[in-house]
Motif scaffolding. Structure first.
Motif, PDB file in Angstrom:
ATOM      1  N   PHE A  32      48.017  25.641  39.710  1.00 13.95           N
ATOM      2  CA  PHE A  32      46.538  26.378  39.510  1.00 13.95           C
ATOM      3  C   PHE A  32      46.250  27.523  38.729  1.00 13.95           C
ATOM      4  N   ILE A  33      45.348  27.975  38.416  1.00 10.22           N
ATOM      5  CA  ILE A  33      45.323  29.009  37.530  1.00 10.22           C
ATOM      6  C   ILE A  33      43.960  30.228  38.460  1.00 10.22           C
ATOM      7  N   ILE A  34      43.879  31.316  38.724  1.00 15.03           N
ATOM      8  CA  ILE A  34      42.539  31.796  39.352  1.00 15.03           C
ATOM      9  C   ILE A  34      42.699  32.872  38.832  1.00 15.03           C
ATOM     10  N   ILE A  35      41.287  32.784  37.907  1.00 17.58           N
ATOM     11  CA  ILE A  35      39.778  34.096  36.880  1.00 17.58           C
ATOM     12  C   ILE A  35      39.076  34.191  37.463  1.00 17.58           C
ATOM     13  N   ALA A  36      39.098  35.629  37.941  1.00 20.02           N
ATOM     14  CA  ALA A  36      38.131  36.495  38.310  1.00 20.02           C
ATOM     15  C   ALA A  36      37.279  38.194  37.437  1.00 20.02           C
ATOM     16  N   ASP A  37      36.197  38.011  37.426  1.00 25.27           N
ATOM     17  CA  ASP A  37      35.944  38.786  36.498  1.00 25.27           C
ATOM     18  C   ASP A  37      35.601  40.077  37.804  1.00 25.27           C
ATOM     19  N   LEU A  38      36.091  40.787  37.156  1.00 22.83           N
ATOM     20  CA  LEU A  38      36.300  42.594  38.092  1.00 22.83           C
ATOM     21  C   LEU A  38      35.966  43.710  37.225  1.00 22.83           C
TER      22      LEU A  38
ATOM     23  N   ASN B  44      43.208  49.994  42.247  1.00 21.86           N
ATOM     24  CA  ASN B  44      42.780  49.417  43.289  1.00 21.86           C
ATOM     25  C   ASN B  44      42.288  48.447  43.189  1.00 21.86           C
ATOM     26  N   LEU B  45      43.583  47.162  43.191  1.00 25.45           N
ATOM     27  CA  LEU B  45      43.413  45.881  42.866  1.00 25.45           C
ATOM     28  C   LEU B  45      44.984  45.266  43.581  1.00 25.45           C
ATOM     29  N   SER B  46      44.634  44.387  44.875  1.00 26.87           N
ATOM     30  CA  SER B  46      45.915  43.203  45.338  1.00 26.87           C
ATOM     31  C   SER B  46      45.682  42.157  45.529  1.00 26.87           C
ATOM     32  N   VAL B  47      47.393  42.103  45.549  1.00 27.59           N
ATOM     33  CA  VAL B  47      47.575  40.094  45.434  1.00 27.59           C
ATOM     34  C   VAL B  47      48.070  39.260  46.278  1.00 27.59           C
ATOM     35  N   ASP B  48      48.043  38.908  46.982  1.00 25.65           N
ATOM     36  CA  ASP B  48      49.004  38.307  47.844  1.00 25.65           C
ATOM     37  C   ASP B  48      48.898  37.421  47.684  1.00 25.65           C
ATOM     38  N   VAL B  49      50.315  36.415  47.751  1.00 24.76           N
ATOM     39  CA  VAL B  49      50.256  34.791  47.617  1.00 24.76           C
ATOM     40  C   VAL B  49      50.747  34.007  48.892  1.00 24.76           C
TER      41      VAL B  49
ATOM     42  N   LYS C  61      57.287  32.528  44.725  1.00 23.71           N
ATOM     43  CA  LYS C  61      58.504  33.187  43.399  1.00 23.71           C
ATOM     44  C   LYS C  61      58.459  32.722  42.099  1.00 23.71           C
ATOM     45  N   GLU C  62      57.733  31.691  41.577  1.00 27.20           N
ATOM     46  CA  GLU C  62      57.566  32.175  39.659  1.00 27.20           C
ATOM     47  C   GLU C  62      55.421  32.076  39.969  1.00 27.20           C
ATOM     48  N   ALA C  63      54.774  32.760  40.720  1.00 22.05           N
ATOM     49  CA  ALA C  63      53.561  32.879  40.472  1.00 22.05           C
ATOM     50  C   ALA C  63      53.449  34.251  39.586  1.00 22.05           C
ATOM     51  N   SER C  64      53.027  34.917  38.823  1.00 22.06           N
ATOM     52  CA  SER C  64      52.449  35.674  38.357  1.00 22.06           C
ATOM     53  C   SER C  64      51.071  35.576  37.969  1.00 22.06           C
TER      54      SER C  64
ATOM     55  N   ASN D  60      48.101  38.939  35.824  1.00 15.85           N
ATOM     56  CA  ASN D  60      47.672  39.697  34.782  1.00 15.85           C
ATOM     57  C   ASN D  60      46.557  40.270  34.634  1.00 15.85           C
ATOM     58  N   PHE D  61      46.332  41.392  34.814  1.00 18.94           N
ATOM     59  CA  PHE D  61      45.145  41.946  34.520  1.00 18.94           C
ATOM     60  C   PHE D  61      44.941  43.100  33.122  1.00 18.94           C
ATOM     61  N   GLU D  62      43.499  42.501  32.742  1.00 22.41           N
ATOM     62  CA  GLU D  62      43.035  42.551  31.672  1.00 22.41           C
ATOM     63  C   GLU D  62      41.626  42.170  31.127  1.00 22.41           C
ATOM     64  N   ASP D  63      41.295  43.499  30.364  1.00 23.65           N
ATOM     65  CA  ASP D  63      39.937  43.520  30.435  1.00 23.65           C
ATOM     66  C   ASP D  63      38.909  43.782  31.564  1.00 23.65           C
ATOM     67  N   SER D  64      39.273  44.179  32.824  1.00 20.26           N
ATOM     68  CA  SER D  64      38.282  43.450  33.580  1.00 20.26           C
ATOM     69  C   SER D  64      38.609  42.185  34.166  1.00 20.26           C
ATOM     70  N   MET D  65      39.220  41.275  33.710  1.00 20.38           N
ATOM     71  CA  MET D  65      39.384  40.074  33.944  1.00 20.38           C
ATOM     72  C   MET D  65      40.725  40.050  34.672  1.00 20.38           C
ATOM     73  N   LEU D  66      41.066  39.456  35.548  1.00 21.26           N
ATOM     74  CA  LEU D  66      42.435  39.179  36.559  1.00 21.26           C
ATOM     75  C   LEU D  66      42.791  37.110  36.243  1.00 21.26           C
ATOM     76  N   THR D  67      43.844  37.152  36.199  1.00 22.59           N
ATOM     77  CA  THR D  67      43.912  35.885  35.617  1.00 22.59           C
ATOM     78  C   THR D  67      45.743  35.597  36.431  1.00 22.59           C
ATOM     79  N   ILE D  68      45.735  34.005  37.890  1.00 20.73           N
ATOM     80  CA  ILE D  68      46.733  33.825  38.676  1.00 20.73           C
ATOM     81  C   ILE D  68      46.900  33.009  38.104  1.00 20.73           C
ATOM     82  N   ASN D  69      48.406  33.186  37.728  1.00 19.57           N
ATOM     83  CA  ASN D  69      48.863  31.730  37.679  1.00 19.57           C
ATOM     84  C   ASN D  69      50.086  31.252  38.780  1.00 19.57           C
ATOM     85  N   LEU D  70      49.711  30.002  39.091  1.00 19.90           N
ATOM     86  CA  LEU D  70      50.182  29.712  40.519  1.00 19.90           C
ATOM     87  C   LEU D  70      50.682  28.543  40.256  1.00 19.90           C
TER      88      LEU D  70
END
Length: 202
Positions: free
Chosen positions: A111-117, A124-129, A174-177, A179-189
């Motif tokens: 699963f890939i989650i993309i959020a514009d922030l 000021n950002l946190s992710v819990d899985v 344990k393999e989730a990651s 990345n936050f770059e250019d105000s965009m958060l990308t989560i790989n699950l």
């Protein structure tokens, strides 16, 4: 001649009596004058005392009124501050974004989650899985502040918001990651792939 003497004596007596009466009147007038002056002085002192008493009473009343007015103003200001704080909280709640908007994408392996922030700092950002959910917590900045700055229209929210996403399948935590770059958060699950084996029927 005797008659003339009598007249002279009578005139003399009348004159002396007049002089005596004039002296008595003068003395009486003098006493009355002193008495009038004394009464006037007493009246002046009484008026002065009354005036002083009235001034003191007016001063006390003025002080009492000033104290009452100050208390009323302080109470009003205190109430206004409380209302302002309540209004600030209400406005913050109203202007806070309901959610960080996201895309949830599914591929065969993850699963890939993309959020514009926009405007959000990494701290000021946190992710819990968990095995089957993701929680994103973001604090959006308050924007421009300072003297002379007045918003005519304000649509971008600010403050802390949380977004919780339920996942259709379990993921490998344990393999989730992220990345936050250019105000965009990308989560790989990465997905937990259920292994299957075809059984031979005998």
């Amino acid at each position: 001649m005797d008659q003339k003497k009598r007249l002279d004596t009578k005139n003399k007596d009348a004159k002396e009596e007049i002089i005596s009466k004039a002296g008595e009147v003068k003395e009486s007038v003098s006493e009355k004058s002193v008495e009038v002056k004394q009464k006037a002085s007493e009246a002046k002192d009484s008026v002065s005392d009354k005036s002083k008493e009235l001034r003191e009473s007016a001063s006390e009343r003025t002080e009492e009124l000033r104290s009452t007015a100050e208390k009323m103003v302080n109470d009003l200001l205190s109430t206004l501050r409380e209302k302002q704080e309540d209004l600030g909280k209400t406005i913050t709640e109203y202007t806070a974004p309901n959610t960080p908007y996201v895309d949830l994408i599914s591929t065969p392996t993850e699963f890939i989650i993309i959020a514009d922030l926009p405007g959000v700092e990494k701290e000021n950002l946190s992710v819990d899985v968990t095995n089957d959910s993701v929680t994103i917590k973001v604090t959006f900045p308050e924007g421009m502040e300072g003297e002379g700055i007045n918003y005519i229209k304000r649509e971008r929210g600010f403050g802390e918001v949380t977004r919780n996403l339920e996942l259709p399948y379990e993921v490998k935590i344990k393999e989730a990651s992220a990345n936050f770059e250019d105000s965009m958060l990308t989560i790989n699950l990465p997905k937990k792939i259920v292994e299957t084996q075809k059984l031979e029927i005998k």
